[in-house]
Design an enzyme around this catalytic site. Sequence first.
Site, PDB file in Angstrom:
ATOM      1  N   TRP A 250       9.917  13.648  68.230  1.00  0.00           N
ATOM      2  CA  TRP A 250      10.505  14.491  69.292  1.00  0.00           C
ATOM      3  C   TRP A 250       9.507  14.858  70.391  1.00  0.00           C
ATOM      4  O   TRP A 250       9.729  15.804  71.131  1.00  0.00           O
ATOM      5  CB  TRP A 250      11.137  15.774  68.717  1.00  0.00           C
ATOM      6  CG  TRP A 250      12.390  15.509  67.933  1.00  0.00           C
ATOM      7  CD1 TRP A 250      12.559  15.677  66.592  1.00  0.00           C
ATOM      8  CD2 TRP A 250      13.660  15.026  68.425  1.00  0.00           C
ATOM      9  NE1 TRP A 250      13.848  15.321  66.222  1.00  0.00           N
ATOM     10  CE2 TRP A 250      14.535  14.923  67.319  1.00  0.00           C
ATOM     11  CE3 TRP A 250      14.125  14.665  69.704  1.00  0.00           C
ATOM     12  CZ2 TRP A 250      15.853  14.473  67.449  1.00  0.00           C
ATOM     13  CZ3 TRP A 250      15.440  14.229  69.819  1.00  0.00           C
ATOM     14  CH2 TRP A 250      16.282  14.136  68.693  1.00  0.00           C
TER      15      TRP A 250
ATOM     16  N   ASP B 136      13.412  19.043  65.943  1.00  0.00           N
ATOM     17  CA  ASP B 136      12.520  19.868  65.128  1.00  0.00           C
ATOM     18  C   ASP B 136      11.132  20.109  65.734  1.00  0.00           C
ATOM     19  O   ASP B 136      10.638  21.224  65.750  1.00  0.00           O
ATOM     20  CB  ASP B 136      12.333  19.221  63.745  1.00  0.00           C
ATOM     21  CG  ASP B 136      13.654  18.758  63.134  1.00  0.00           C
ATOM     22  OD1 ASP B 136      14.726  19.069  63.688  1.00  0.00           O
ATOM     23  OD2 ASP B 136      13.611  18.084  62.099  1.00  0.00           O
TER      24      ASP B 136
ATOM     25  N   GLU C 235      14.861   5.211  63.708  1.00  0.00           N
ATOM     26  CA  GLU C 235      15.119   6.616  64.073  1.00  0.00           C
ATOM     27  C   GLU C 235      14.802   6.891  65.543  1.00  0.00           C
ATOM     28  O   GLU C 235      15.528   7.574  66.244  1.00  0.00           O
ATOM     29  CB  GLU C 235      14.276   7.516  63.164  1.00  0.00           C
ATOM     30  CG  GLU C 235      14.548   9.006  63.335  1.00  0.00           C
ATOM     31  CD  GLU C 235      13.714   9.843  62.383  1.00  0.00           C
ATOM     32  OE1 GLU C 235      12.881   9.263  61.647  1.00  0.00           O
ATOM     33  OE2 GLU C 235      13.885  11.071  62.391  1.00  0.00           O
TER      34      GLU C 235
ATOM     35  N   TRP D 208      24.125  16.031  57.382  1.00  0.00           N
ATOM     36  CA  TRP D 208      23.629  16.919  58.438  1.00  0.00           C
ATOM     37  C   TRP D 208      24.748  17.210  59.435  1.00  0.00           C
ATOM     38  O   TRP D 208      25.613  16.336  59.678  1.00  0.00           O
ATOM     39  CB  TRP D 208      22.480  16.251  59.206  1.00  0.00           C
ATOM     40  CG  TRP D 208      21.104  16.640  58.772  1.00  0.00           C
ATOM     41  CD1 TRP D 208      20.325  17.623  59.296  1.00  0.00           C
ATOM     42  CD2 TRP D 208      20.315  16.025  57.740  1.00  0.00           C
ATOM     43  NE1 TRP D 208      19.103  17.659  58.662  1.00  0.00           N
ATOM     44  CE2 TRP D 208      19.077  16.696  57.696  1.00  0.00           C
ATOM     45  CE3 TRP D 208      20.546  14.988  56.836  1.00  0.00           C
ATOM     46  CZ2 TRP D 208      18.064  16.359  56.800  1.00  0.00           C
ATOM     47  CZ3 TRP D 208      19.541  14.656  55.938  1.00  0.00           C
ATOM     48  CH2 TRP D 208      18.321  15.337  55.930  1.00  0.00           C
ATOM     49  N   LEU D 209      24.677  18.404  60.033  1.00  0.00           N
ATOM     50  CA  LEU D 209      25.766  18.858  60.905  1.00  0.00           C
ATOM     51  C   LEU D 209      25.953  17.995  62.159  1.00  0.00           C
ATOM     52  O   LEU D 209      27.023  17.438  62.384  1.00  0.00           O
ATOM     53  CB  LEU D 209      25.528  20.334  61.275  1.00  0.00           C
ATOM     54  CG  LEU D 209      26.438  21.012  62.280  1.00  0.00           C
ATOM     55  CD1 LEU D 209      27.904  20.771  62.016  1.00  0.00           C
ATOM     56  CD2 LEU D 209      26.166  22.513  62.304  1.00  0.00           C
ATOM     57  N   TRP D 210      24.922  17.886  62.989  1.00  0.00           N
ATOM     58  CA  TRP D 210      25.201  17.147  64.232  1.00  0.00           C
ATOM     59  C   TRP D 210      25.282  15.646  63.971  1.00  0.00           C
ATOM     60  O   TRP D 210      26.017  14.929  64.643  1.00  0.00           O
ATOM     61  CB  TRP D 210      24.302  17.564  65.392  1.00  0.00           C
ATOM     62  CG  TRP D 210      22.885  17.091  65.501  1.00  0.00           C
ATOM     63  CD1 TRP D 210      22.062  16.694  64.497  1.00  0.00           C
ATOM     64  CD2 TRP D 210      22.136  16.986  66.726  1.00  0.00           C
ATOM     65  NE1 TRP D 210      20.831  16.371  65.016  1.00  0.00           N
ATOM     66  CE2 TRP D 210      20.841  16.540  66.371  1.00  0.00           C
ATOM     67  CE3 TRP D 210      22.414  17.223  68.064  1.00  0.00           C
ATOM     68  CZ2 TRP D 210      19.849  16.334  67.329  1.00  0.00           C
ATOM     69  CZ3 TRP D 210      21.421  17.015  69.019  1.00  0.00           C
ATOM     70  CH2 TRP D 210      20.166  16.578  68.654  1.00  0.00           C
ATOM     71  N   ASP D 211      24.553  15.184  62.930  1.00  0.00           N
ATOM     72  CA  ASP D 211      24.658  13.761  62.582  1.00  0.00           C
ATOM     73  C   ASP D 211      26.116  13.408  62.253  1.00  0.00           C
ATOM     74  O   ASP D 211      26.623  12.364  62.684  1.00  0.00           O
ATOM     75  CB  ASP D 211      23.796  13.424  61.361  1.00  0.00           C
ATOM     76  CG  ASP D 211      22.323  13.723  61.576  1.00  0.00           C
ATOM     77  OD1 ASP D 211      21.990  14.903  61.772  1.00  0.00           O
ATOM     78  OD2 ASP D 211      21.507  12.783  61.557  1.00  0.00           O
TER      79      ASP D 211
ATOM     80  N   GLN E 184      23.015  23.908  63.379  1.00  0.00           N
ATOM     81  CA  GLN E 184      22.597  22.833  64.302  1.00  0.00           C
ATOM     82  C   GLN E 184      23.562  22.809  65.493  1.00  0.00           C
ATOM     83  O   GLN E 184      24.571  23.516  65.481  1.00  0.00           O
ATOM     84  CB  GLN E 184      22.597  21.484  63.564  1.00  0.00           C
ATOM     85  CG  GLN E 184      21.218  20.896  63.363  1.00  0.00           C
ATOM     86  CD  GLN E 184      21.242  19.495  62.784  1.00  0.00           C
ATOM     87  OE1 GLN E 184      22.281  19.003  62.379  1.00  0.00           O
ATOM     88  NE2 GLN E 184      20.084  18.851  62.741  1.00  0.00           N
TER      89      GLN E 184
ATOM     90  N   TYR F 147      16.585  10.478  54.977  1.00  0.00           N
ATOM     91  CA  TYR F 147      17.491  11.629  55.179  1.00  0.00           C
ATOM     92  C   TYR F 147      18.740  11.456  54.311  1.00  0.00           C
ATOM     93  O   TYR F 147      19.826  11.165  54.808  1.00  0.00           O
ATOM     94  CB  TYR F 147      17.882  11.733  56.654  1.00  0.00           C
ATOM     95  CG  TYR F 147      16.706  11.908  57.597  1.00  0.00           C
ATOM     96  CD1 TYR F 147      15.942  13.073  57.572  1.00  0.00           C
ATOM     97  CD2 TYR F 147      16.356  10.914  58.503  1.00  0.00           C
ATOM     98  CE1 TYR F 147      14.856  13.235  58.417  1.00  0.00           C
ATOM     99  CE2 TYR F 147      15.273  11.067  59.365  1.00  0.00           C
ATOM    100  CZ  TYR F 147      14.529  12.228  59.311  1.00  0.00           C
ATOM    101  OH  TYR F 147      13.465  12.391  60.143  1.00  0.00           O
TER     102      TYR F 147
HETATM  103  C1  GLC Z   1      15.599  15.119  61.654  1.00  0.00           C
HETATM  104  C2  GLC Z   1      16.070  15.375  63.089  1.00  0.00           C
HETATM  105  C3  GLC Z   1      17.412  16.105  63.072  1.00  0.00           C
HETATM  106  C4  GLC Z   1      18.408  15.316  62.230  1.00  0.00           C
HETATM  107  C5  GLC Z   1      17.859  15.009  60.839  1.00  0.00           C
HETATM  108  C6  GLC Z   1      18.737  14.047  60.069  1.00  0.00           C
HETATM  109  O1  GLC Z   1      15.340  16.330  61.017  1.00  0.00           O
HETATM  110  O2  GLC Z   1      15.129  16.092  63.802  1.00  0.00           O
HETATM  111  O3  GLC Z   1      17.919  16.239  64.362  1.00  0.00           O
HETATM  112  O4  GLC Z   1      19.610  16.001  62.141  1.00  0.00           O
HETATM  113  O5  GLC Z   1      16.598  14.415  60.958  1.00  0.00           O
HETATM  114  O6  GLC Z   1      18.956  12.881  60.813  1.00  0.00           O
END
Ligand code: GLC
Length: 418
Positions: free
Chosen positions: A331, A162, A374, A42-45, A104, A38
């Site tokens: 998930w 996801d 993860e 990312w927003l919530w990360d 997100q 990744y």
């Molecule tokens: C995956 C997860 C998502 C997260 C991303 C980066 O897509 O499902 O929640 O933000 O990875 O970590």
Amino acid sequence: MVTRAQTDRLRKASLEVLLKNRRVTDGHQYTVPSPSTYPYQWLWDSCFHATVLAQFDIGDAKKEIRSLLTHQFDDGMLPHMIYWQPGDFVTIPWGKERTSSITQPPLVAQVVWELYLRDRDIAFLKELYTALYRFYSYLLRERDPRRNHLVGIINPDESGEDNSPRFDAPLGLSHEQTLPENFGRRLMLVAQLQSCNFDAAYCMKQYFWVKDVPFNSFLAKNLEYLAKIAEEVGLADEARGFRAEREHLVVAMRSRMLEDGIFWSTNGADYSKIKVKTWAIFAPLFAGILTEGEASALVERHLLNASEFKTPFMVPTVSKDEPSFDPRGMWRGPVWMSTNWFLYRGLIDYGMHDVAEDLLESSVAMLERAGFREFFDPETGEGLGAHDFTWGALIVDMLVYAGEASARTRGASRSAAS
Ligand code: GLC
């Protein structure tokens, strides 16, 4: 009991992974969740990263949030991915060059407020307020066009989970599926959303229209924090407005989602409940929208139930008695540190310290055994998915949260008494 040595080791390892994954592009500092799997922002990360960075260097936490807000859309939406580096490869046709076209979970107001509590930097609040106002107003306006007080997501990825089986039926998939099948269907959804220009109000009716319990729970909690921020920067009317929105949202969640003690996500215009038991049933604990009786019944009946969520390593993202449960599927069963973090905070806030302590110990054991992976097999604790994954660092917040929460309560009762 988590020992001093364990705490020290995990703090050190958490900082290491955050520093290893730190990137700076054109002066903007951010953290990628995993360098190999990744490699974007990312927003919530980034909300998780900032929460943890605040424990080490509040300046770095602020930089993480500032970089996150740089790509806000004209309508106020914050995209869930930012492709910073020119070489970042984009395999998903979002119709944008530098970002995705979906959002997100809206955790950013809470993080900003918690940073503010640490240093009372009012200039930081003032600097960010407009962006926050625009993001939450976007959600209330575009994701609830009929003003029914629940916001919709237009793609499973907007939930952050996801592949969760909560979304199988809305996607028209059976519970028996492979990862490529799920991904293929979600790519098809992106193409469908492109055909309606990602205009949420319009696209929702046609392709994917889920009112998700965690997303709405996070929003409820964050509207409260946004109201606090508005108040602090001297906008009392706006604060009142956001509190009223929160109230409406909680009432709507109760009326449309709650049945026999469980809040269920809903699908479609008629709000049909998606009765798939995932960790999402516990998200209202984090949001503080359950009564004490509801909270303890939920925990007794489901979290501590050996045929549902009680596993050797806590807490599986899907209940063991669901046909879709897969202890190694993305998930679809494994333990994630984000969901443990939400749950831990919720349990502490409701005073369920023993259950919270078990969850903390289980999280520590997994990280010590498997490292910063993860996700984790709930039966064996084996690490799965991406390597050098940052979410394990949330343990740093979990290790102090109970102490900080009790300091806050003591502070609150002192000021109530004075
Ligand atoms: C995956 C997860 C998502 C997260 C991303 C980066 O897509 O499902 O929640 O933000 O990875 O970590």
